[in-house]
Design an enzyme around this catalytic site. Sequence first.
Site, PDB file in Angstrom:
ATOM      1  N   CYS A  30       0.859  -1.188   0.000  1.00 19.76           N
ATOM      2  CA  CYS A  30       0.000   0.000   0.000  1.00 19.76           C
ATOM      3  C   CYS A  30       0.892   1.233   0.000  1.00 19.76           C
ATOM      4  O   CYS A  30       2.105   1.154   0.239  1.00 19.76           O
ATOM      5  CB  CYS A  30      -0.948   0.007   1.201  1.00 19.76           C
ATOM      6  SG  CYS A  30      -0.114   0.108   2.795  1.00 19.76           S
ATOM      7  N   CYS A  33       3.491   2.253   2.721  1.00 21.60           N
ATOM      8  CA  CYS A  33       4.854   1.716   2.767  1.00 21.60           C
ATOM      9  C   CYS A  33       5.880   2.764   2.339  1.00 21.60           C
ATOM     10  O   CYS A  33       7.055   2.675   2.718  1.00 21.60           O
ATOM     11  CB  CYS A  33       4.966   0.492   1.858  1.00 21.60           C
ATOM     12  SG  CYS A  33       3.866  -0.884   2.298  1.00 21.60           S
ATOM     13  N   ASP A 438      -2.763  20.125 -25.042  1.00 24.30           N
ATOM     14  CA  ASP A 438      -1.775  20.229 -26.103  1.00 24.30           C
ATOM     15  C   ASP A 438      -2.557  20.508 -27.390  1.00 24.30           C
ATOM     16  O   ASP A 438      -3.784  20.387 -27.409  1.00 24.30           O
ATOM     17  CB  ASP A 438      -0.989  18.917 -26.199  1.00 24.30           C
ATOM     18  CG  ASP A 438       0.017  18.929 -27.332  1.00 24.30           C
ATOM     19  OD1 ASP A 438       0.690  19.954 -27.511  1.00 24.30           O
ATOM     20  OD2 ASP A 438       0.097  17.920 -28.045  1.00 24.30           O
ATOM     21  N   ASP A 622      -0.450  14.478 -26.274  1.00 26.30           N
ATOM     22  CA  ASP A 622      -0.159  13.234 -26.989  1.00 26.30           C
ATOM     23  C   ASP A 622       1.277  13.087 -27.436  1.00 26.30           C
ATOM     24  O   ASP A 622       1.694  12.005 -27.831  1.00 26.30           O
ATOM     25  CB  ASP A 622      -1.056  13.108 -28.218  1.00 26.30           C
ATOM     26  CG  ASP A 622      -0.511  13.899 -29.404  1.00 26.30           C
ATOM     27  OD1 ASP A 622      -0.095  15.054 -29.202  1.00 26.30           O
ATOM     28  OD2 ASP A 622      -0.507  13.360 -30.523  1.00 26.30           O
ATOM     29  N   ASP A 626       5.290  15.778 -24.315  1.00 25.84           N
ATOM     30  CA  ASP A 626       4.283  16.039 -23.287  1.00 25.84           C
ATOM     31  C   ASP A 626       4.403  15.086 -22.104  1.00 25.84           C
ATOM     32  O   ASP A 626       3.749  15.294 -21.085  1.00 25.84           O
ATOM     33  CB  ASP A 626       2.870  15.916 -23.873  1.00 25.84           C
ATOM     34  CG  ASP A 626       2.568  16.994 -24.891  1.00 25.84           C
ATOM     35  OD1 ASP A 626       2.996  18.135 -24.669  1.00 25.84           O
ATOM     36  OD2 ASP A 626       1.916  16.700 -25.903  1.00 25.84           O
TER      37      ASP A 626
END
Length: 745
Positions: A30, A33, A438, A622, A626
């Site tokens: 989890c 930790c 973008d 995309d 980016d």
Amino acid sequence: MAETLDLSIYVTRQGDGTAHLDLAVEGIDCAACIDEIEGGLCRLPGVVDARLNYTNHRLAVEWRDGALSPSHVVEELQRLGYWAHPFRAMLVEEEEARRAQWLLKCLAVAGFASMNIMLLAVSVWSGNVTDITPETRDFFHWLAALIALPAVAYAGQPFFQSAMTALRNRRTNMDVPIVIGILLALSVSVFETVNSAEHTYFDSVVMLLFFLLCGRYLDQAMRRKTRAVAGNLASFRAEVAHRIDDKGEVVLVPTAAVKPGDRVLVRPGERIAVDGIVLSGASDVDESLVTGETAHRSVRAASQVYAGSMNDNGTLTLRVTAAGKGALLDEVERLLENAAAAKSRYVQLADRVAKIYAPVVHTAAAVTALTWIATGASVHDALLTAIAVLIITCPCALALAVPVVQVVASGALFRAGVFLNTGDAFERLAKVDTIVFDKTGTLTLPTMSVTNGGDMEPDLLEAASRLALSSHHPLAAAVAQMAHDRRPYEDVTEEPGQGVHAVVDGIEMRLGSPAFCGAEDIADKAAAADPMASVITFSWGEKRTVLLVRQALRPDAVAVVQGLKDRGFDCRILSGDRPEAVAPIAATLGIDRWRGGCNPAGKIEALDALKVEGRKVLMVGDGLNDAPALAAAHVSLSPISAADLTQAHADAVFLGDRLRPVQDTIDIARRAHRLMRQNLGIALVYNLIAVPLAFLGFVTPLVAALAMSGSSTLVTLNALRARGRISVPRSEAPQSHVVPVTQGA
């Protein structure tokens, strides 16, 4: 003789006097930790920094060189209850694949056992109100025990191991009360079976395990998918370079051996290994990794080029300005890793609640038993009452509150054409107030198209399109889409930086630059009439024509952006393209805040400025350039046309040519987040009512088990509302909005 672990070969010495080591850590269950591991290592003398990436379980440790041995880091991790080894992406993926297969087996065992035990339980429930004999009921109970005990022993391993690790290190997590509830319910069921009682709770235990394993497997699968297509930026690095020595001879050397000031030769079709300045030669360079431009950039003497770019058609001689760790490609990777590490600190709401929930539940059960004994009750009655409290407060509903909604909402997103990469995206998507887009490939379609094809003679257009099939230039690729006959002409020659030409039926054809085709005059007129269009010319004998190439907005971009603005979102554009190319896009969409000419670091800077203002930013992009921005944003989204690296660092990916999934994703996430909070509220209210009743002895273990199952059922039914409805408004016209776009970012 004691053995010592020598990890010195994996240690990197850095220029500032520190040493660096990357480790793969196993046993992380989890997000809690992260704090334990980082905090524990930072207490070691000499450790400067320790950062754990929850997505790939990669631990980066830095310490003052000579202050400690790297084996001490591994020993400290073992003391904390974790096992570590040098990080190698392939080994980590193999281990995660084995764990996924193991979780799936546990899930299958729990599902098969729960179905069979439920059939037996239904028979007992109906028989208890009719005429079932005690012998038949005992037989069904023993049969259920024979199915449940081995099933729980196998399917419960993920929770048993996690709880034991936590307890050994004097901490609690969500799995601790789950395991206690499972073991107590099993113990009570076995006790009741041995004593021929009317009721047992094997069905509740195994069904609880099944639903919990569904959530655990979903989270693990999402984290694996995040890494599946990511790999790293090494695939864009050239391993060798052609260095020109002092005698003018070309020597093939590893990229690591190249230093600033060296001269290197880059041939056509090779990936550029260094950052540098062109000394001689001319070519077209694909720099989509750096700027996101879909059109290749023409470079010549004095032009700057970057590592990771692809040299298209000419031979270049470069003067190296940066290589290896100093190159821009390495900077992109560093930004990406830093952004991902910062985001990995996100902690699930259920885990935060569990820190308080577990000790409260245990204390309530102990107080119940002691109170009943103090008031004169027998140890047996006090124990049964305490067990009822533990069972009725078993965190089933709390454990299911988030993962069940995630499963249902993920299905709704799937129907909307959206795939999640991260399990905690819903909560972050629900808090978004600013959306940064973008441009190319995100607001616009990823491919270019010819806009004036209808004005040309069909034969002329077909000839130009067939000739374009032999060219690799992006503008020619757009022209090639118009060809009906997909067979390229024979004996086509491509002139670097100019175009392609061939002789067909004794007549020469040329496709390329205006000068190459002798069409400067008509090209200038076309450019003056539409200065933002990309121009490619075609000549066929004495005939000359101009083809205009543009990109189109996604069909519903205008409607979606307006819909998002109507919902109160602040919509902006950050693009690596030239400002004059971004302006018409922004005007068409009604977006007032936009910036062009942004490199990866510039986008990170802009997002950081928005964070300082307290904004929760959704980044939609995309391009490979980016990827750092997607990782740095509060939450991110990419179209399926995005490069693999970008998809891997986006929290979700959407399909199709429409932008509508962006709006659907936010709507579904907000609904899911609301239902998650409602489910947590249901679990809280249920306990506020049920615990006092159990404490006072009004609830038997059977009623407690039924109430526990009932709360879980209520949470699950509420989660089903996350499905919602996804529909495309009729007002969204299917036609594309063609806008003046020449290049992309």
